[in-house]
Scaffold this motif. Sequence first.
Motif, PDB file in Angstrom:
ATOM      1  N   ALA A   1       0.835  -1.206   0.000  1.00  0.00           N
ATOM      2  CA  ALA A   1       0.000   0.000   0.000  1.00  0.00           C
ATOM      3  C   ALA A   1       0.869   1.256   0.000  1.00  0.00           C
ATOM      4  O   ALA A   1       0.618   2.202  -0.752  1.00  0.00           O
ATOM      5  CB  ALA A   1      -0.927  -0.003   1.215  1.00  0.00           C
TER       6      ALA A   1
ATOM      7  N   LYS B   1      -5.103   6.233  -7.899  1.00  0.00           N
ATOM      8  CA  LYS B   1      -4.558   5.079  -7.189  1.00  0.00           C
ATOM      9  C   LYS B   1      -4.467   5.339  -5.695  1.00  0.00           C
ATOM     10  O   LYS B   1      -4.705   4.442  -4.878  1.00  0.00           O
ATOM     11  CB  LYS B   1      -3.182   4.717  -7.755  1.00  0.00           C
ATOM     12  CG  LYS B   1      -3.233   4.027  -9.113  1.00  0.00           C
ATOM     13  CD  LYS B   1      -1.871   3.500  -9.513  1.00  0.00           C
ATOM     14  CE  LYS B   1      -1.958   2.725 -10.829  1.00  0.00           C
ATOM     15  NZ  LYS B   1      -0.648   2.137 -11.229  1.00  0.00           N
TER      16      LYS B   1
ATOM     17  N   VAL C   1      -6.277   2.974  -2.879  1.00  0.00           N
ATOM     18  CA  VAL C   1      -5.559   2.355  -1.758  1.00  0.00           C
ATOM     19  C   VAL C   1      -6.243   2.696  -0.437  1.00  0.00           C
ATOM     20  O   VAL C   1      -6.429   1.830   0.436  1.00  0.00           O
ATOM     21  CB  VAL C   1      -4.087   2.797  -1.736  1.00  0.00           C
ATOM     22  CG1 VAL C   1      -3.404   2.343  -0.450  1.00  0.00           C
ATOM     23  CG2 VAL C   1      -3.341   2.238  -2.938  1.00  0.00           C
TER      24      VAL C   1
ATOM     25  N   SER D   1      -7.895   0.120   2.382  1.00  0.00           N
ATOM     26  CA  SER D   1      -7.512   0.105   3.798  1.00  0.00           C
ATOM     27  C   SER D   1      -8.734   0.307   4.703  1.00  0.00           C
ATOM     28  O   SER D   1      -8.843  -0.327   5.756  1.00  0.00           O
ATOM     29  CB  SER D   1      -6.461   1.188   4.071  1.00  0.00           C
ATOM     30  OG  SER D   1      -7.009   2.481   3.916  1.00  0.00           O
TER      31      SER D   1
ATOM     32  N   LEU E   1      -4.801  -4.680  -3.836  1.00  0.00           N
ATOM     33  CA  LEU E   1      -3.683  -3.745  -3.967  1.00  0.00           C
ATOM     34  C   LEU E   1      -2.766  -4.131  -5.120  1.00  0.00           C
ATOM     35  O   LEU E   1      -2.244  -3.267  -5.834  1.00  0.00           O
ATOM     36  CB  LEU E   1      -2.884  -3.684  -2.660  1.00  0.00           C
ATOM     37  CG  LEU E   1      -3.585  -3.014  -1.475  1.00  0.00           C
ATOM     38  CD1 LEU E   1      -2.758  -3.183  -0.208  1.00  0.00           C
ATOM     39  CD2 LEU E   1      -3.818  -1.536  -1.757  1.00  0.00           C
TER      40      LEU E   1
ATOM     41  N   ARG F   1      -1.860  -1.709  -8.324  1.00  0.00           N
ATOM     42  CA  ARG F   1      -0.503  -1.348  -8.741  1.00  0.00           C
ATOM     43  C   ARG F   1      -0.242  -1.716 -10.196  1.00  0.00           C
ATOM     44  O   ARG F   1       0.453  -1.003 -10.923  1.00  0.00           O
ATOM     45  CB  ARG F   1       0.524  -2.030  -7.839  1.00  0.00           C
ATOM     46  CG  ARG F   1       1.953  -1.601  -8.156  1.00  0.00           C
ATOM     47  CD  ARG F   1       2.935  -2.019  -7.092  1.00  0.00           C
ATOM     48  NE  ARG F   1       4.231  -1.419  -7.346  1.00  0.00           N
ATOM     49  CZ  ARG F   1       5.226  -2.022  -8.003  1.00  0.00           C
ATOM     50  NH1 ARG F   1       5.082  -3.268  -8.428  1.00  0.00           N
ATOM     51  NH2 ARG F   1       6.379  -1.397  -8.204  1.00  0.00           N
TER      52      ARG F   1
END
Length: 268
Positions: free
Chosen positions: A23, A91, A95, A99, A116, A120
């Motif tokens: 992350a 992005k 993220v 979370s 995640l 990416r």
Amino acid sequence: MQERTTKQTPTMQKKILETALLAGQIMCESNAESYRVEDTMNRILTYSKASYAVAVSFSTSIYAILDDPNYASGGFAGIKRITSRSNNLNKISKVNTVSRALLGGKISMDEAYQELTIIRQASNQYSTWVSSLGIIGLALSFSILFEGGLEEFIASGINGVILSMMTILTDKYYINHALSNVIQSLVVTLAAYLMLFHLFPEMNVATVIVATLMPMVPGTAITNSLRDIFREDYIAGSARAMEAFFEALMIAIGSVVGLAILGGLSHV
């Protein structure tokens, strides 16, 4: 609190650390502020309920440690090197969404890590052509902002097209970011003067050059460096400020080289 810690296997504890590092890596590569990266990583690390869970973020690397007296196999530490960065708020937002879902109990740690990984590896939110249109639009907008006339507006649009093409080429051939800044600023400076000599003899060439170079200015890096410094994260803030200064210096060098070439040609 202790009950949850003792039930976690070493594999799960390591997965928590790897998820936090992933992350943080995505956020750093997307040019998030250091304090924001650390906050997200620390939130993920708290999922372990370990007595010692710390994440530290710099502009070029991130660190995380997870340890607890109940860990039979010892603590875990991880480091990620950040080698590339680009502005990608989409992005960063994704993220943070992952979370929150993890800490809210909506997804498991394995699902969070998988999401995640997908984030990416995902391509940019906007296509190359949309990004190119953005560069051209910025060049046109800055020509108006700097009080340019019709000739400056048209010339800035042409230079914006040239800059967008140079950006595509430097990305395609994986040219170093600093070198690409020099090349791009050099080309747009030469192009502006060529238009002055052959197309628009009355235009203000300085307005055209500055308007075209503005999309290259590292504004996000400058802003983030100040935000980190104001939060007393002096090392990360200073590193970002140095990065922004270096990028601006490369842009200036490219323009100076272009002017030097034009000066040399004028004496031939």
